[in-house]
Design an enzyme around this catalytic site. Structure first.
Site, PDB file in Angstrom:
ATOM      1  N   TYR A   1       0.854  -1.192   0.000  1.00 41.39           N
ATOM      2  CA  TYR A   1       0.000   0.000   0.000  1.00 41.39           C
ATOM      3  C   TYR A   1       0.892   1.246   0.000  1.00 41.39           C
ATOM      4  O   TYR A   1       1.603   1.516   0.971  1.00 41.39           O
ATOM      5  CB  TYR A   1      -0.904   0.044   1.231  1.00 41.39           C
ATOM      6  CG  TYR A   1      -1.989  -0.996   1.285  1.00 41.39           C
ATOM      7  CD1 TYR A   1      -2.310  -1.772   0.197  1.00 41.39           C
ATOM      8  CD2 TYR A   1      -2.714  -1.191   2.461  1.00 41.39           C
ATOM      9  CE1 TYR A   1      -3.322  -2.730   0.262  1.00 41.39           C
ATOM     10  CE2 TYR A   1      -3.725  -2.139   2.540  1.00 41.39           C
ATOM     11  CZ  TYR A   1      -4.023  -2.903   1.439  1.00 41.39           C
ATOM     12  OH  TYR A   1      -5.023  -3.843   1.510  1.00 41.39           O
TER      13      TYR A   1
ATOM     14  N   GLY B   1     -17.822   1.521  -3.230  1.00 39.90           N
ATOM     15  CA  GLY B   1     -18.653   2.723  -3.299  1.00 39.90           C
ATOM     16  C   GLY B   1     -19.983   2.531  -3.972  1.00 39.90           C
ATOM     17  O   GLY B   1     -20.853   3.418  -3.907  1.00 39.90           O
TER      18      GLY B   1
END
Length: 323
Positions: free
Chosen positions: A61, A212
């Site tokens: 990440y 989302g």
């Protein structure tokens, strides 16, 4: 906000918060901008203050940025945090280019992670995905060696098949399975979730709002550089259909007096006491909504409505979960 209740990972595993904090979005995603670091650290601190001790990261990440960020946040609060680290994914210029799961690489990865995090032991260490390039016994056996060395406490696995899970658990007891799970992604219900329950393995469920789609806030068209444009779920007729399908969640949320996000998280939580929703956040303002979702109770009628509207096949197209 009140403190989060604890759950136990695996039959004899550690007690952790029933809601996990996914830290991925505190770093650059798919080559995007880096969020405000001060706000990210403040979010981690406030989460810890409310008993959310499960912090999830990956050594890839932000090319290590995420681990360094968490290291800063927990410098004086190591005992408050349970650190889960994924390894194995290889990125270049913000884009995934493959997996690296050889034992020699794993032994290299863990030392870099420990240094970036500023800790002596990683609580949960797991390959981010198994692609068949390295035998399962070599991967799990290497992490087991790291446990014996004191560098890791528990073994986890992520995004694998039911057969791989059984094989991994036969080599060394697996504490947790991290896997994408939401109303929009239910393919694991057929065999992987039952296998985890049978083996007594905790489930860390991420992507509860399906990138989302289930938040009720998805704006069309997507921005040109939005990473979701890469996946067929967010393309053309699929996207239009899926946004219309998500209206079911929005309408129920209005009647229930909550947000679609809260409903999506509550549905995941309701799937079993051994399942932890893992919610990505980078702002403190998100914490009250997500914590409140853990207290929501869905009626049998509401569960039936959601299960029917979001049955397998009702959401069109794939995401990285089917990669």
């Amino acid at each position: 906000m009140k403190n989060i209740q604890k759950i136990q990972l695996a039959h004899h595993g550690p007690l952790v918060s029933g809601l996990g904090l996914g830290c991925m979005r505190m770093s650059s995603i798919w080559g995007g901008p880096v969020p405000d670091e001060r706000e990210s650290i403040a979010t981690i601190h406030e989460a810890l203050d409310h008993g959310i001790n499960f912090l999830n990261t990956g050594d890839f990440y932000g090319a290590g940025h995420n681990e360094m960020l968490i290291g800063k946040a927990i410098r004086d609060r190591r005992d408050d945090a349970f650190i889960s680290v994924k390894f194995g994914a290889v990125f270049h210029n913000g884009q995934p280019i493959g997996m690296e799961l050889r034992p020699v690489s794993i032994k290299n990865f863990v030392n870099y992670s420990l240094t970036r995090l500023g800790i002596e032991t990683i609580d949960l260490y797991q390959p981010s995905r198994m692609d068949g390039s390295v035998p399962v016994e070599d991967i799990i056996g290497t992490v087991a060696d790291l446990i014996r060395e004191g560098k890791v406490r528990h073994i986890g696995v992520s995004e694998i098949t039911a057969d791989q899970l059984r094989q991994a658990n036969s080599i060394y007891p697996v504490t947790a399975l991290e896997i994408g799970y939401s109303l929009a992604d239910r393919q694991i219900e057929h065999d992987l979730l039952p296998a985890a329950k049978e083996l007594g393995i905790g489930v860390i469920a991420f992507a509860n709002t399906a990138e989302g789609l289930l938040t009720g806030e998805l704006k069309l068209p997507l921005a040109e550089h939005d990473y979701r444009n890469h996946f067929s779920r967010f393309q053309g007729k699929n996207l239009i259909h899926n946004v219309e399908k998500a209206e079911v969640l929005k309408n129920l949320a209005v009647r229930k007096g909550c947000s679609p996000t809260q409903l999506a998280i509550a549905w995941v939580k309701a799937q079993g006491d051994h399942i932890m929703p893992l919610v990505s956040m980078s702002r403190r303002s998100r914490l009250p909504e997500n914590i409140a979702a853990m207290d929501m109770v869905l009626t049998a009628e509401e569960m039936n409505q959601l299960d029917t509207a979001f049955a397998a096949g009702e959401i069109w197209g794939d995401t990285y979960l089917q990669r």
